[in-house]
Design a protein around this motif. Structure first.
Motif, PDB file in Angstrom:
ATOM      1  N   ILE A  19       0.839  -1.203   0.000  1.00  0.00           N
ATOM      2  CA  ILE A  19       0.000   0.000   0.000  1.00  0.00           C
ATOM      3  C   ILE A  19       0.872   1.249   0.000  1.00  0.00           C
ATOM      4  CG2 ILE A  19      -1.655   1.324   1.373  1.00  0.00           C
ATOM      5  CD1 ILE A  19      -2.838  -1.347   2.310  1.00  0.00           C
ATOM      6  N   ALA A  20       1.909   1.226   0.843  1.00  0.00           N
ATOM      7  CA  ALA A  20       2.794   2.391   0.904  1.00  0.00           C
ATOM      8  C   ALA A  20       3.525   2.599  -0.422  1.00  0.00           C
ATOM      9  CB  ALA A  20       3.802   2.209   2.046  1.00  0.00           C
ATOM     10  N   LEU A  21       4.000   1.497  -1.009  1.00  0.00           N
ATOM     11  CA  LEU A  21       4.707   1.616  -2.281  1.00  0.00           C
ATOM     12  C   LEU A  21       3.777   2.080  -3.393  1.00  0.00           C
ATOM     13  CD1 LEU A  21       6.990  -1.555  -2.192  1.00  0.00           C
ATOM     14  CD2 LEU A  21       7.672   0.823  -1.864  1.00  0.00           C
ATOM     15  N   GLY A  22       2.520   1.574  -3.387  1.00  0.00           N
ATOM     16  CA  GLY A  22       1.559   1.994  -4.394  1.00  0.00           C
ATOM     17  C   GLY A  22       1.231   3.474  -4.275  1.00  0.00           C
ATOM     18  N   SER A  23       1.042   3.906  -3.026  1.00  0.00           N
ATOM     19  CA  SER A  23       0.752   5.331  -2.821  1.00  0.00           C
ATOM     20  C   SER A  23       1.920   6.197  -3.270  1.00  0.00           C
ATOM     21  CB  SER A  23       0.459   5.574  -1.328  1.00  0.00           C
ATOM     22  OG  SER A  23      -0.657   4.805  -0.900  1.00  0.00           O
ATOM     23  N   ALA A  24       3.124   5.739  -2.943  1.00  0.00           N
ATOM     24  CA  ALA A  24       4.300   6.503  -3.351  1.00  0.00           C
ATOM     25  C   ALA A  24       4.423   6.549  -4.872  1.00  0.00           C
ATOM     26  CB  ALA A  24       5.562   5.886  -2.733  1.00  0.00           C
ATOM     27  N   ALA A  28       4.202   9.896  -7.021  1.00  0.00           N
ATOM     28  CA  ALA A  28       5.334  10.284  -7.870  1.00  0.00           C
ATOM     29  C   ALA A  28       4.885  10.522  -9.303  1.00  0.00           C
ATOM     30  CB  ALA A  28       6.415   9.200  -7.818  1.00  0.00           C
ATOM     31  N   HIS A  29       3.958   9.642  -9.794  1.00  0.00           N
ATOM     32  CA  HIS A  29       3.479   9.799 -11.164  1.00  0.00           C
ATOM     33  C   HIS A  29       2.694  11.100 -11.335  1.00  0.00           C
ATOM     34  CE1 HIS A  29       1.939   8.716 -15.089  1.00  0.00           C
ATOM     35  NE2 HIS A  29       0.703   8.920 -14.651  1.00  0.00           N
ATOM     36  N   LEU A  30       1.782  11.375 -10.391  1.00  0.00           N
ATOM     37  CA  LEU A  30       0.993  12.597 -10.492  1.00  0.00           C
ATOM     38  C   LEU A  30       1.865  13.837 -10.365  1.00  0.00           C
ATOM     39  CD1 LEU A  30      -2.134  11.549  -8.367  1.00  0.00           C
ATOM     40  CD2 LEU A  30      -1.959  11.705 -10.855  1.00  0.00           C
ATOM     41  N   THR A  31       2.813  13.765  -9.434  1.00  0.00           N
ATOM     42  CA  THR A  31       3.719  14.908  -9.250  1.00  0.00           C
ATOM     43  C   THR A  31       4.534  15.172 -10.511  1.00  0.00           C
ATOM     44  OG1 THR A  31       3.860  14.426  -6.884  1.00  0.00           O
ATOM     45  CG2 THR A  31       5.571  15.827  -7.839  1.00  0.00           C
ATOM     46  N   ARG A  32       5.042  14.077 -11.124  1.00  0.00           N
ATOM     47  CA  ARG A  32       5.821  14.253 -12.344  1.00  0.00           C
ATOM     48  C   ARG A  32       4.984  14.877 -13.457  1.00  0.00           C
ATOM     49  NH1 ARG A  32       7.800   8.928 -15.238  1.00  0.00           N
ATOM     50  NH2 ARG A  32       5.553   8.893 -15.609  1.00  0.00           N
ATOM     51  N   GLU A  33       3.713  14.396 -13.618  1.00  0.00           N
ATOM     52  CA  GLU A  33       2.856  14.967 -14.667  1.00  0.00           C
ATOM     53  C   GLU A  33       2.575  16.450 -14.414  1.00  0.00           C
ATOM     54  OE1 GLU A  33      -0.654  12.673 -15.044  1.00  0.00           O
ATOM     55  OE2 GLU A  33       0.302  11.088 -16.252  1.00  0.00           O
ATOM     56  N   ASN A  34       2.289  16.776 -13.145  1.00  0.00           N
ATOM     57  CA  ASN A  34       1.995  18.176 -12.831  1.00  0.00           C
ATOM     58  C   ASN A  34       3.209  19.073 -13.057  1.00  0.00           C
ATOM     59  OD1 ASN A  34      -0.702  17.835 -12.145  1.00  0.00           O
ATOM     60  ND2 ASN A  34      -0.222  17.271 -10.033  1.00  0.00           N
ATOM     61  N   LEU A  35       4.385  18.541 -12.706  1.00  0.00           N
ATOM     62  CA  LEU A  35       5.597  19.328 -12.922  1.00  0.00           C
ATOM     63  C   LEU A  35       5.851  19.525 -14.411  1.00  0.00           C
ATOM     64  CD1 LEU A  35       7.994  17.834 -10.216  1.00  0.00           C
ATOM     65  CD2 LEU A  35       6.906  20.085 -10.213  1.00  0.00           C
ATOM     66  N   GLN A  36       5.604  18.485 -15.207  1.00  0.00           N
ATOM     67  CA  GLN A  36       5.765  18.637 -16.651  1.00  0.00           C
ATOM     68  C   GLN A  36       4.800  19.677 -17.204  1.00  0.00           C
ATOM     69  OE1 GLN A  36       5.258  14.685 -18.175  1.00  0.00           O
ATOM     70  NE2 GLN A  36       7.361  14.045 -17.684  1.00  0.00           N
ATOM     71  N   GLN A  37       3.521  19.619 -16.749  1.00  0.00           N
ATOM     72  CA  GLN A  37       2.529  20.598 -17.204  1.00  0.00           C
ATOM     73  C   GLN A  37       2.910  22.004 -16.769  1.00  0.00           C
ATOM     74  OE1 GLN A  37      -1.169  19.150 -15.679  1.00  0.00           O
ATOM     75  NE2 GLN A  37      -1.046  17.196 -16.801  1.00  0.00           N
ATOM     76  N   ILE A 187      -0.832  14.306  -0.438  1.00  0.00           N
ATOM     77  CA  ILE A 187       0.234  13.329  -0.179  1.00  0.00           C
ATOM     78  C   ILE A 187       0.655  13.387   1.287  1.00  0.00           C
ATOM     79  CG2 ILE A 187       2.649  12.778  -0.692  1.00  0.00           C
ATOM     80  CD1 ILE A 187       2.113  13.641  -3.571  1.00  0.00           C
ATOM     81  N   VAL A 188       0.808  14.597   1.808  1.00  0.00           N
ATOM     82  CA  VAL A 188       1.210  14.738   3.224  1.00  0.00           C
ATOM     83  C   VAL A 188       0.185  14.096   4.142  1.00  0.00           C
ATOM     84  CG1 VAL A 188       1.605  16.407   5.066  1.00  0.00           C
ATOM     85  CG2 VAL A 188       2.603  16.790   2.811  1.00  0.00           C
TER      86      VAL A 188
END
Length: 526
Positions: A19-24, A28-37, A187-188
């Motif tokens: 669960i922890a790894l899935g959440s991470a 990470a995926h959402l953060t990367r997409e938002n940073l790219q946008q 996330i926090v």
């Protein structure tokens, strides 16, 4: 029972970890997409601002052409037009990527307004070119066409279009930053929630597992400590859980075997003590022999240094003396070169002897065997030494009717005969005879060299074939002749011995196996 406990604890821990790894991973995926946008939006905003700045500089240069003539800023105008076209291409490409990522609702009007802005810029540039081409005669301030272009088209239409594009892209950047902030907050809180939910379970699970495992481990530790202390009468209890039953049986069996081995070890220690004492005596004796060998080695180094120094000194002296002379005849040069050659030959012979012994020790002595009759070889050597020592009586005796040829290295065996004859002539009186006797045996031939000198003491006979050993009372030689002879004979699968009594001369006997005895031996080593 322990397997079930461990399996249950492992499954729960694995689930929490997944669960922890899935959440991470999702975060990470959402953060990367938002940073790219966000990066794309920032780039688009920067491009719009750059387009605005470049466009106004272009308008200024086109206005200068109206004032100062068409050729005033052509290079700069072309450069600014190229920059504007490149900026529009980048803006359109980034807007397409942004629309795919954010959707048409968030980026409404971006691509369409950019096309209108491009068309507006084209119209303004075309209008400037048309006004310049017309070249009207009335003053510039009175031309309503120019006034309309500057005030209405540029100040109103173009300014509003570029400001609208910048404002729209600013809103997109703000929207993306808001999404990133919301995602970070989520996330926090998710991390805090997972910690609050899983923390107590992990602590309680570890405490439970520790208590479940500690008791049998304590029993096992006390047992192993007793065994390590030498208490081989100790036995572990059989009341532990089934998972430990095999280990308990193995440890108890080990204790029984250790008790048996300890009893044997006591007896072996006594035997070992006796053998160590015996071995120590042998090592002491070997150490004495090594000490003697080392002493002889040191003496050899001193002797070889002396032997090398003498010819080298002569060579250097002859060369120096010759070079100092102002005028020399051919005879003087020949005399000097002859002396140098004699010393070089002596050095070469000394080096060859050392190399022969070293190769023999390394089993790399190279032999070149051929079929040779031993009697002819001995007779030739006797005749050669008789010429050198004309005043001495050297005889060769053999009574062999059918002598077989031996497969030997002719030069090496001749060297052995020469060594033995030279020693016999050197260590015997000048009026005493020297005899060489050849005998045929069942498995080979034996020849001996006999003299009537002072003989060799038993102490010297024990080490006479070792390197660097010289007979007492002699001051010449390095003690290499007999070791060389022994190495050559042993390379032929033969043997060499000495028989002597003090005051009754000495006899050196050499045995060489016949061809039938050494046919299968590899005596050609290299």
């Amino acid at each position: 029972m322990y397997k079930k406990k461990l399996l249950f604890f492992g499954l729960i821990s694995t689930l929490i970890l997944l669960i922890a790894l899935g959440s991470a991973a999702v975060s990470a995926h959402l953060t990367r997409e938002n940073l790219q946008q966000s990066q794309i939006a920032q780039n688009l905003l920067t491009e719009h601002l750059q387009l605005s700045s470049t466009s106004y500089r272009l308008f200024k240069q086109l206005t200068d052409e109206l004032l100062f003539g068409r050729g005033a800023n052509q290079a700069k105008v072309r450069n600014k037009q190229q920059l504007i076209n490149e900026s529009l291409i980048r803006i359109k490409m980034l807007e397409v990527v942004q629309r795919k990522a954010l959707g048409k609702e968030v980026t409404a009007g971006s691509i369409e307004d950019t096309e209108e802005l491009r068309q507006l810029l084209t119209n303004i540039i075309d209008e400037f070119n048309a006004i310049t081409a017309d070249n009207l005669a009335q003053p510039l301030g009175q031309q309503s066409r120019v006034q309309f272009l500057l005030e209405d088209t540029i100040d109103n239409q173009f300014r509003e279009a570029i400001n609208a594009a910048v404002a729209r892209q600013t809103r997109v950047v703000t929207t993306i930053n808001t999404k990133i902030e919301v995602l970070n907050t989520a996330i926090v809180w998710v991390t805090i929630g997972l910690g609050v939910l899983t923390g107590p379970f992990i602590i309680l699970g570890c405490f439970w597992l520790f208590n479940s495992l500690y008791q049998p481990l304590t029993v096992l530790k006390s047992g192993t400590d007793a065994i390590a202390a030498g208490n081989y009468n100790f036995r572990l209890p059989q009341t532990l859980d089934s998972e430990f039953s095999d280990l308990v049986r193995a440890l108890n069996a080990l204790v029984e075997k250790l008790a048996i081995h300890e009893a044997k070890a006591q007896a072996n220690r006594k035997q070992l003590k006796y053998e160590v004492a015996q071995r120590t005596r042998e090592l002491t004796e070997a150490n004495k022999q090594l000490t003697n060998i080392d002493s002889r080695r040191r003496q050899f180094i001193a002797d070889i240094s002396h032997e090398l120094r003498t010819p080298l000194t002569i060579i250097r002296g002859e060369a120096q003396v010759t070079l100092r002379q102002q005028a020399l005849c051919e005879g003087d040069y020949r005399e000097t070169l002859t002396a140098i050659l004699e010393q070089a030959v002596s050095l070469s012979r000394l080096v060859d002897d050392m190399l022969l012994l070293i190769r023999a020790e390394m089993q790399q002595l190279h032999l070149e065997p051929e079929y040779t009759k031993l009697s002819q070889l001995i007779e030739h050597q006797v005749q050669s030494w008789q010429k050198v020592y004309a005043e001495r009586q050297i005889s060769f005796v053999h009574q062999i009717a059918l002598e077989q040829s031996l497969f030997i290295d002719k030069q090496r065996i001749a060297q052995v005969i020469a060594i033995l004859l030279e020693n016999a002539l050197k260590y015997s009186r000048s009026d005493s005879p020297v005899r060489v006797v050849l005998h045929a045996g069942t498995h080979g031939y034996t020849f001996s060299v006999e003299d009537e000198g002072d003989g060799i003491s038993p102490a010297d006979q024990a080490q006479i074939f070792e390197r660097f050993v010289r007979l007492r009372g002699t001051g010449s030689g390095l003690g290499l002749g007999l070791p060389i002879a022994k190495a050559i004979i042993e390379a032929h699968q033969g043997s060499i011995q000495v028989t002597s009594e003090r005051g009754h001369g000495a006899r050196f006997s050499v045995f060489l196996p016949s061809q039938q005895s050494n046919r299968n031996e590899n005596i050609n080593r290299g």
